[in-house]
Design an enzyme around this catalytic site. Structure first.
Site, PDB file in Angstrom:
ATOM      1  N   LYS A 127      31.535  42.160  50.713  1.00 31.64           N
ATOM      2  CA  LYS A 127      30.554  43.206  50.458  1.00 31.64           C
ATOM      3  C   LYS A 127      29.156  42.786  50.921  1.00 31.64           C
ATOM      4  O   LYS A 127      28.412  43.585  51.513  1.00 31.64           O
ATOM      5  CB  LYS A 127      30.530  43.540  48.965  1.00 31.64           C
ATOM      6  CG  LYS A 127      31.821  44.193  48.469  1.00 31.64           C
ATOM      7  CD  LYS A 127      31.806  44.384  46.963  1.00 31.64           C
ATOM      8  CE  LYS A 127      33.098  45.022  46.474  1.00 31.64           C
ATOM      9  NZ  LYS A 127      33.133  45.176  45.005  1.00 31.64           N
TER      10      LYS A 127
ATOM     11  N   SER B 224      34.281  48.893  40.843  1.00 33.07           N
ATOM     12  CA  SER B 224      33.061  48.196  41.270  1.00 33.07           C
ATOM     13  C   SER B 224      31.921  49.148  41.640  1.00 33.07           C
ATOM     14  O   SER B 224      30.810  48.695  41.891  1.00 33.07           O
ATOM     15  CB  SER B 224      33.368  47.288  42.469  1.00 33.07           C
ATOM     16  OG  SER B 224      33.845  48.045  43.557  1.00 33.07           O
TER      17      SER B 224
END
Length: 826
Positions: A756, A713
């Protein structure tokens, strides 16, 4: 038709025997002139279907008003013998032809007939000699045939002597085993040396089948007949020996049982003298009564009664009684039919779930849906098997208790963390010393009902070793198709788990075997944002800690800012477990001061929190004060929730190598290689000279090098840092991003978006770049964070470049770009 006679009239029977004896003497004195010169004679035929007559054998015969009556009447009126013939088809009753009979018959002497009811008659017959049927000469009124006498002379030989000895030996052995033979049969047979007579005598005495007797009669050669008889005697001897063996075995068992019974009665008498017998028998009777009233199924009831029977046959002091008694106690203590009634009030369930837990909308909705379905279909058999997955301290275990309370069920829990033995699930077999049922059955006994809420905690931490794989044993427990017949090794009977509502908890699904995970409905528990933690402290945690530490609400007050600081600087978690622990620490400090007469009430603020808690444990990553070249904000997911990740890149003279540091995993290193390849393949677009990559090195570093990092990611973040370092264009300090990059510059979706974004919100970053396909994950984001964050969808690296470099396009000519950077800095 003729068949054996069963006549109860003893007087008539004696008359028949006397008449037959006189008749036999007359017939056996018939001169040879009765036989024609060609060796033939004529006689009436008596058809005998279910019996075989041998020479010298006397047999009663039942006679119906058919051909046999005429044949016997003819023989009596003419003072002649008759011949018994056996039809090949035992069901044939009339119109006999020669081909319908076996070729050998038996000449017989016939006694007088006795009348019976319904115009039937009976008589006695005695065999005389074998004859051979030549032809039938008349069919009515009596069946008359032409016969020849069989010549049965046999020469003396060693074979004959040996065969006779064998016959007598076999018969002697049979007589020793067959108790039904008369005692005088053996000496009589031993005295016979005529092969024809001895074979006929033994065939008459031994209980051979009709077929074997017929075969002996039809064998005309005396020596061959003797061989056939020996064969049949050997078969009969095998059967008799087997019967004797079985009989001895049965007798031994009977003797042993009688001996045990005698000893048991003696022991019982001794116990009665000692005053112990009544107690023992009373316990057995109580056990029997409990078994009858336990509500077992038929199979379980039979097993329990069988075990009770074993106990009753044992001596009271036998060590095996304890084992069997413990087994029966487990069967009796388990719930087989006892069930609690479900509370299907949806409003009550909502009230309880909201009272005990803040948030957790998905979980609460699923439980409400289950209650709604049960209210519409009360007899629904299949129970949901839920798997709560999320970070520690997010309320996975505690909500199980609330679910049980909402449904009105019992709540039971076992922890599977560190379980490596399959027997922990299925139990040990009773052959082992100290064996017990598995933890599933033990917990069902503790629950006392067949429909509790059963929580299997930490299912992701199961292990396996040489003792088996517990996760494989759980497949049966958590499969609605087969857990209605769960097999525990100790019980050895099926137990129904289909009415249990199973809830499992895990921190991650990556360590749960796929077949086991497939049987469960996964519900994710996400971490809490600071606003949610603040509400949880206010509604649940603070009041509980005040009460546990002997305080009251008037003695302590904590401001919202102090709680936020406590969350940020003294805990590092997605849940609230450590937060509650730190709140308890504050309460204890205050309780100590109040108990020491140092005050009566305290207010905890952001400024004086450190006075009670000491220095902060954690420090949030500071945001950059200025835009920096080669420094880009990334977002990462950890087991404690989301976090920000600063990625630094630097370019300097070298040999064209790429260096990556910061304890990076293999996947993240590959992402860095892919990002570097993307930049090199688009060097012209960024106005980078072709030989630049041969003269300069690029070093990528991810701070907090002691913390392992991995995953794809960070691809877009790595690419942005490399572009910034090579082109000397600063990256914006208030932009964070996540996403996987391809060699063509496309941005692919990643996981953990909610955590996140919350990490970015906590740090104060207000602009976040995420893959376009992850925009659907925003539904799980709290409204506060959703309103305060500017979330930009990404399709390609062009979108990243546009937002990261604040309008200064790295694709500009170098001179123009440097001028724009200076102007922007000014």
């Amino acid at each position: 038709m003729s068949e054996p006679l069963n006549n109860d009239d003893q007087g008539n029977y004696q008359d028949l025997v006397s008449s037959l004896s006189q008749r036999t003497e007359e017939l056996f004195r018939i001169p040879d002139a009765d036989v024609d010169e060609d060796g033939t004679f004529f006689a009436s035929i008596v058809v005998l279907q279910n019996n075989v007559v041998f020479p010298r054998m006397i047999s009663p015969v039942f006679i119906e008003q058919e051909g046999n009556f005429d044949s016997i009447q003819y023989a009596l009126e003419n003072v002649k013998t008759a011949v018994v013939m056996m039809p090949k088809n035992p069901d044939q009753t009339g119109a006999f032809r020669m081909r319908d009979f076996y070729h050998v018959g038996m000449e017989i002497a016939v006694g007088r007939m006795i009348s019976l009811p319904e115009n039937n008659f009976s008589t006695l017959i005695q065999g005389r000699r074998r004859v051979i049927l030549q032809k039938i000469v008349r069919r009515s009124p009596a069946l008359i045939g032409k016969f020849t006498v069989n010549d049965e002379e046999v020469d003396e030989s060693r074979k004959l002597t040996a065969t006779l000895r064998t016959t007598k030996n076999l018969f002697e052995r049979c007589a020793a085993l067959d108790k039904k033979l008369p005692e005088e049969a053996l000496p009589f047979v031993i005295s016979i040396n005529d092969p024809s007579w001895i074979s006929d005598m033994i065939a008459t005495t031994i209980n051979f089948s009709l077929e074997k007797r017929r075969n002996i009669l039809l064998t005309l050669d005396p020596l061959k007949r003797l061989d056939l008889l020996n064969h049949y005697l050997a078969e009969e001897l095998q059967v008799l020996e087997l019967e004797s063996k079985i009989s001895r075995k049965v007798q031994n068992e009977v003797d042993r049982t009688q001996r045990e019974y005698y000893l048991r009665e003696q022991a019982k008498a001794i116990q009665d003298e000692l005053g112990e017998g009544d107690v023992y028998n009373r316990e057995l009777n109580e056990l029997r009564e409990r078994i009858e009233n336990a509500g077992f199924g038929e199979e379980v009831r039979k097993v329990a009664l069988k075990e009770l029977e074993r106990i009753s046959l044992m001596a009271p002091m036998s060590p095996e009684i304890g084992i069997s008694r413990t087994y029966l106690d487990w069967l009796l203590d388990l719930p087989w039919n006892n069930a609690t009634e479900d509370n299907l009030d949806i409003s009550n369930a909502e009230m309880i779930l909201n009272r005990d837990h803040y948030g957790l909308k998905k979980t609460k909705d699923r439980i409400i849906e289950y209650i709604a379905v049960r209210s519409l279909k009360p007899k629904k058999e299949r129970q949901p098997i839920l798997c709560f997955v999320g970070p520690p301290g997010t309320g996975k275990t505690s909500i199980g208790k609330s679910i049980a309370e909402a449904l009105g069920r019992k709540f039971v829990r076992i922890s599977l963390g560190g379980v490596t033995d399959e027997a922990e699930i299925r139990g040990h077999r009773r052959t082992y010393i100290g064996s017990l049922p598995g933890r599933v059955i033990q917990t069902m006994k503790r629950a006392g009902t067949i429909n509790p809420v059963f929580m299997l905690d930490e299912i992701d931490k199961l292990g396996s070793d040489y003792r088996g794989d517990p996760s494989s044993a759980l497949l049966e427990v958590l499969d609605p198709e087969q857990n209605n017949k769960f097999a525990d090794h100790y019980l050895e009977v099926d137990y129904d788990l289909s009415k249990v509502m199973f809830i499992t908890t895990a921190n991650t699904t990556s360590t749960i075997p796929e077949p086991l995970l497939d049987r469960m409905e996964v519900i994710e528990f996400n971490g809490y944002v600071e606003e949610e933690k603040l509400q949880i402290v206010r509604q649940y945690l603070l009041g509980r800690q005040i009460d546990e530490n002997g305080l009251n609400e008037d003695q302590i007050h904590i401001t919202d800012e102090a709680i936020i600081k406590l969350c940020r600087e003294y805990t590092y978690e997605s849940g609230v477990r450590n937060l509650e622990r730190e709140l308890g620490k504050v309460c204890r400090k205050i309780a100590r001061r109040i108990a020491g007469k140092q005050g009566t009430s305290y207010t905890i603020t952001e400024e004086n929190l450190e006075e009670f808690m000491g220095p902060a444990y954690y420090f949030q990553t500071d945001r950059e004060t200025n835009d920096e070249i080669g420094v880009v904000n990334g977002l990462a997911w950890t087991s404690n929730g989301g976090d920000t990740l600063k990625i630094e890149a630097a370019a300097f003279e070298g040999k064209g190598s790429l260096q990556i540091t910061g304890q990076i995993g293999d996947v993240m290193q590959e992402s860095a290689q892919a990002a570097m390849s993307f930049v090199r393949s688009h060097a012209k677009r960024f106005n980078i000279k072709a030989d630049w990559f041969e003269k300069y090195d690029v070093h990528i570093h991810v701070p907090e090098g002691a913390v392992p990092k991995d995953g794809p990611s960070a691809g877009v973040t790595l690419a942005a840092a490399i572009i910034s370092a090579i082109t000397a264009v600063p990256a914006k300090k208030n932009v964070a991003m996540t996403g996987e990059i391809t060699l063509r510059g496309n941005v692919l979706p990643v996981g953990g978006i909610r955590e996140k974004l919350l990490a970015a919100h906590r740090l104060g970053i207000r602009k976040v770049l995420i893959p376009e396909k992850n925009m659907r994950d925003l539904e799980e984001l709290p409204e506060q964070a959703k309103n305060e964050l500017e979330i930009i969808p990404l399709k390609t690296m062009d979108d990243v470049i546009f937002h990261v470099f604040d309008g200064i396009d790295p694709k500009m000519k170098t001179a123009v770009r440097k001028k724009a950077v200076k102007e922007k800095a000014a």
